[in-house]
Write a protein that holds these residues in place. Structure first.
Motif, PDB file in Angstrom:
ATOM      1  N   PRO A 116       0.841  -1.201   0.000  1.00  0.00           N
ATOM      2  CA  PRO A 116       0.000   0.000   0.000  1.00  0.00           C
ATOM      3  C   PRO A 116       0.878   1.254   0.000  1.00  0.00           C
ATOM      4  O   PRO A 116       2.068   1.192   0.339  1.00  0.00           O
ATOM      5  CB  PRO A 116      -0.787  -0.111   1.306  1.00  0.00           C
ATOM      6  CG  PRO A 116      -0.611  -1.495   1.798  1.00  0.00           C
ATOM      7  CD  PRO A 116       0.687  -2.000   1.225  1.00  0.00           C
ATOM      8  N   TRP A 122      -5.250   2.023   4.380  1.00  0.00           N
ATOM      9  CA  TRP A 122      -5.661   1.882   2.984  1.00  0.00           C
ATOM     10  C   TRP A 122      -6.075   3.258   2.484  1.00  0.00           C
ATOM     11  O   TRP A 122      -7.049   3.829   2.962  1.00  0.00           O
ATOM     12  CB  TRP A 122      -6.812   0.879   2.907  1.00  0.00           C
ATOM     13  CG  TRP A 122      -7.227   0.478   1.537  1.00  0.00           C
ATOM     14  CD1 TRP A 122      -8.399   0.822   0.919  1.00  0.00           C
ATOM     15  CD2 TRP A 122      -6.512  -0.363   0.628  1.00  0.00           C
ATOM     16  NE1 TRP A 122      -8.443   0.250  -0.334  1.00  0.00           N
ATOM     17  CE2 TRP A 122      -7.301  -0.487  -0.544  1.00  0.00           C
ATOM     18  CE3 TRP A 122      -5.275  -1.011   0.669  1.00  0.00           C
ATOM     19  CZ2 TRP A 122      -6.897  -1.238  -1.643  1.00  0.00           C
ATOM     20  CZ3 TRP A 122      -4.866  -1.763  -0.424  1.00  0.00           C
ATOM     21  CH2 TRP A 122      -5.680  -1.869  -1.559  1.00  0.00           C
ATOM     22  N   ASP A 126      -4.500   3.872  -2.966  1.00  0.00           N
ATOM     23  CA  ASP A 126      -4.625   2.405  -3.011  1.00  0.00           C
ATOM     24  C   ASP A 126      -5.955   2.009  -3.653  1.00  0.00           C
ATOM     25  O   ASP A 126      -6.009   1.072  -4.460  1.00  0.00           O
ATOM     26  CB  ASP A 126      -4.545   1.806  -1.601  1.00  0.00           C
ATOM     27  CG  ASP A 126      -3.200   2.048  -0.944  1.00  0.00           C
ATOM     28  OD1 ASP A 126      -2.183   2.066  -1.659  1.00  0.00           O
ATOM     29  OD2 ASP A 126      -3.174   2.231   0.290  1.00  0.00           O
ATOM     30  N   HIS A 154      -4.842  -2.450   7.290  1.00  0.00           N
ATOM     31  CA  HIS A 154      -5.082  -2.243   5.848  1.00  0.00           C
ATOM     32  C   HIS A 154      -6.257  -3.096   5.383  1.00  0.00           C
ATOM     33  O   HIS A 154      -7.147  -2.625   4.666  1.00  0.00           O
ATOM     34  CB  HIS A 154      -3.851  -2.675   5.022  1.00  0.00           C
ATOM     35  CG  HIS A 154      -2.698  -1.724   5.082  1.00  0.00           C
ATOM     36  ND1 HIS A 154      -1.465  -2.096   5.569  1.00  0.00           N
ATOM     37  CD2 HIS A 154      -2.574  -0.434   4.692  1.00  0.00           C
ATOM     38  CE1 HIS A 154      -0.631  -1.065   5.488  1.00  0.00           C
ATOM     39  NE2 HIS A 154      -1.282  -0.048   4.953  1.00  0.00           N
TER      40      HIS A 154
END
Ligand code: NAP
Length: 272
Positions: A116, A122, A126, A154
């Protein structure tokens, strides 16, 4: 093909890449991991090794599981597989086109986001890249998608934002973190296949542990074989990048080494 039992990793092999890929296929590997990141991988060399193996009649494309990655600009050196001034979605499309060219194929089996954009969570970038990767999949240029170097956070954020979840998570697997227990548990609940790398190099102390040595002695196996057999027993898809033909043979043979449930439990909690 579907995900194989073991994946041969091609990082850091430089000019030896073609010969080592061909050797790995000769020894019995059918899964190959690479990345369009010249800094650590020679993806065109992987393609040369594949071509040599096809010519030698060792395998056909249909026998193989080919996996490559999209790597953001900060993870690359000057040898970029895309225009750095293009938007991210265009970079994904360019990187994929270049990967297919390097690998001499019209599709890969798995396309992985190398990491990422931020370690913290996130991000919007991304999400953009992931959407572009999904369009590559929808166009038939990869069968499956994956993410690498991700934390539980994430993955939870991906899920919370309604993003499609990956088919694969590829992480460095530290025994001191219960062999990435939290991420593995998240994956197991969602039928995501967890790919573990650096199983040996990230866990040198564990390999020295008398418990692992005892299991290896009882089973007449090597320490790496015990670690790989453990990884397989807990449902991981392990990677190995060994350059040694004897180690290749031993690593593949670990698939036939079945550990007892109490041995698996002991290794699982050996360091964390
Ligand atoms: N997604 C990512 O960011 C990321 C990062 C790192 C790696 N990877 C992937 O994972 C692959 C594997 O990398 P890795 O970090 O796990 O390290 P690795 O390249 O597999 O290195 C393993 C080291 O352990 C040694 N070794 C000793 N006995 C062994 C045995 N029986 N089997 C295997 N190795 C043995 C190897 O030496 P010998 O060569 O002498 O056997 C080598 O020095 C990479 O090629 C790459 O595809 C992905």
């Amino acid at each position: 093909m579907s995900a194989p039992g073991f994946v041969y990793g091609t990082a850091w092999k430089e000019d030896r890449t073609p010969a080592l890929v061909e050797l790995a296929l000769r020894m019995g590997f059918r899964g190959i991991d690479t990345a369009n990141q010249r800094r650590h991988y020679f993806e065109a060399g992987v393609g040369q090794g594949l071509a040599a193996a096809y010519r030698a009649g060792l395998v056909t494309r249909a026998d193989l599981f080919l996996q490559t990655k999209f790597t953001y600009r900060p993870g690359q050196d000057h040898r970029l597989p895309y225009d750095p001034d293009a938007d991210l979605a265009t970079q994904v499309a360019q990187s994929m086109a270049s990967s297919l060219d390097h690998l001499g194929t019209d599709h890969v089996d798995s396309y992985v986001l190398h990491g990422p954009a931020s370690g913290h969570g996130w991000s919007e970038d991304d999400a953009l890249v992931w959407g572009a990767m999904a369009r590559e999949r929808d166009a038939g240029r990869t069968r499956l998608l994956g993410v690498s170097n991700v934390s539980l956070r994430h993955l939870q954020q991906m899920e919370a934002t309604g993003a499609e979840l990956p088919a694969f998570v590829q992480n460095r697997c530290f025994a001191v973190r219960g062999w990435d227990r939290d991420v593995r548990a998240f994956c197991a609940r969602r039928r995501i296949v967890y790919q573990g790398f650096s199983l040996l190099t990230a866990n040198v102390d564990v390999l020295r542990h008398p418990l692992v040595a005892g299991i290896a002695a009882r089973r007449q196996a090597t320490l790496p074989q015990v670690v790989f057999a453990f990884a397989l027993a807990v449902g991981m898809l392990p990677l190995t990048g060994t350059a040694d033909p004897e180690h290749m043979k031993q690593d593949l043979a670990a698939r036939a080494l079945t550990l007892a449930a109490d041995e698996v439990r002991a290794i699982e909690s050996i360091a964390g």
